[in-house]
Design an enzyme around this catalytic site. Structure first.
Site, mmCIF file in Angstrom:
data_model
loop_
_atom_site.group_PDB
_atom_site.id
_atom_site.type_symbol
_atom_site.label_atom_id
_atom_site.label_comp_id
_atom_site.label_asym_id
_atom_site.label_seq_id
_atom_site.Cartn_x
_atom_site.Cartn_y
_atom_site.Cartn_z
ATOM 1 N N ARG A 53 61.238 -4.393 38.911
ATOM 2 C CA ARG A 53 62.376 -5.287 38.726
ATOM 3 C C ARG A 53 61.910 -6.735 38.576
ATOM 4 N NH1 ARG A 53 65.899 -3.415 43.820
ATOM 5 N NH2 ARG A 53 63.816 -3.582 44.722
ATOM 6 N N ASP A 55 63.191 -10.963 38.399
ATOM 7 C CA ASP A 55 64.223 -11.864 38.904
ATOM 8 C C ASP A 55 64.936 -12.597 37.771
ATOM 9 O OD1 ASP A 55 63.651 -11.255 41.558
ATOM 10 O OD2 ASP A 55 62.158 -12.852 41.717
ATOM 11 N N ARG A 200 55.184 -15.834 41.972
ATOM 12 C CA ARG A 200 55.613 -17.225 41.931
ATOM 13 C C ARG A 200 55.202 -17.984 43.189
ATOM 14 N NH1 ARG A 200 61.747 -16.382 40.890
ATOM 15 N NH2 ARG A 200 61.813 -18.659 41.191
#
Length: 266
Positions: A53, A55, A200
């Site tokens: 998945r 974001d 990130r």
């Protein structure tokens, strides 16, 4: 299928509304768009499973999905028919039939991400949805050296968001490189799997090393300390792209998502 998408206008990959939760169906997700297009081609509801998945605002070059259906279409028909029903920011790159026991998520042995950052005093105008930005000079070599402390199987608690739902934080970081190409600094990471915001958060922490605010050994100390509150900020999503997952060659998938064959598979 391999799905390519620009995540700028989406609230991530995953459908947002679950039983018992607040209705968020008005928020666009890539999964909802793909499933609606597939269902139109199939003439019946289709559900999908993805390799990893992403974001809100994150892009993908080859997000691999699988779905089960009794409906027969040739791979080209699935690919082109589904793409014609998708918004311009999403397309199906390829489609192949797989064995019944293939699973887009659980059959994958690794995932690969790239984060691209423009490093100059002035923010980007062109490609601004696909680049992070840092105005202060960055030492790419120092960041690369510091990042090597993350290689191997480790507890990445220092680099996971507090909202991460993974049952544990141990991941096997197989490769991480930082390199400069003119004004652009690229971070490329490969692991067996990633935690929520892990890439990130790693990039955001490495930037403190690149700016000279932290020593190279600080990354190793963060990893050892397992404390998210001591790490750097989360880098913005626009610069991040999910390149592709990687599967054993025995599944017969296209080369870009296949690991080199083992001696037994040759």
């Amino acid at each position: 299928m391999a799905v390519e998408y620009d995540g700028s206008a989406f609230s991530g990959w995953q459908r947002l509304t679950r039983p018992g939760e607040e209705d968020r169906r008005e928020e666009a997700t890539v999964q909802a768009s793909v499933e609606a297009a597939l269902s139109f081609v199939a003439g019946q509801p289709i559900g999908t499973v993805c390799a990893g998945r992403t974001d809100a605002g994150v892009h993908a070059r080859a997000q691999v999905i699988h779905f089960d259906t009794p409906v027969h279409r040739d791979p080209r028909g699935w690919m082109l028919g589904t793409t014609t029903r998708l918004p311009p920011s999403v397309c199906i790159r390829w489609c192949v039939p797989v064995a019944d026991d293939f699973h887009a998520r659980f059959s994958a042995r690794a995932r690969r991400y790239r984060y691209r950052l423009l490093n100059r005093p002035v923010r980007p105008a062109l490609m601004r949805d696909y680049l992070g930005w840092e105005r202060l000079p960055l030492d790419a070599a120092a960041m690369h050296h510091a990042a090597q402390a993350l290689i191997g199987e480790n507890d990445f608690s220092a680099f996971r968001t507090v909202h991460c739902q993974a049952p544990h934080a141990r991941r096997d970081m197989q490769e991480i490189t930082v390199r400069r190409d003119g004004e652009v600094v690229e971070f490329e990471l490969q692991a067996n799997a990633f935690l929520h915001h892990q890439v990130r958060n790693i990039v955001g922490s490495l930037l403190l090393v690149g700016r000279g605010e932290k020593p190279e050994g600080w990354i190793a100390a963060l990893l050892e300390g397992r404390d998210r509150t001591r790490a750097g900020p989360t880098a913005p999503p626009g610069g991040l792209m999910f390149l592709h997952p990687l599967y054993p060659a025995s599944w017969g998938l296209p080369a870009e998502v296949s690991l080199p064959p083992t001696p037994d598979e040759r």
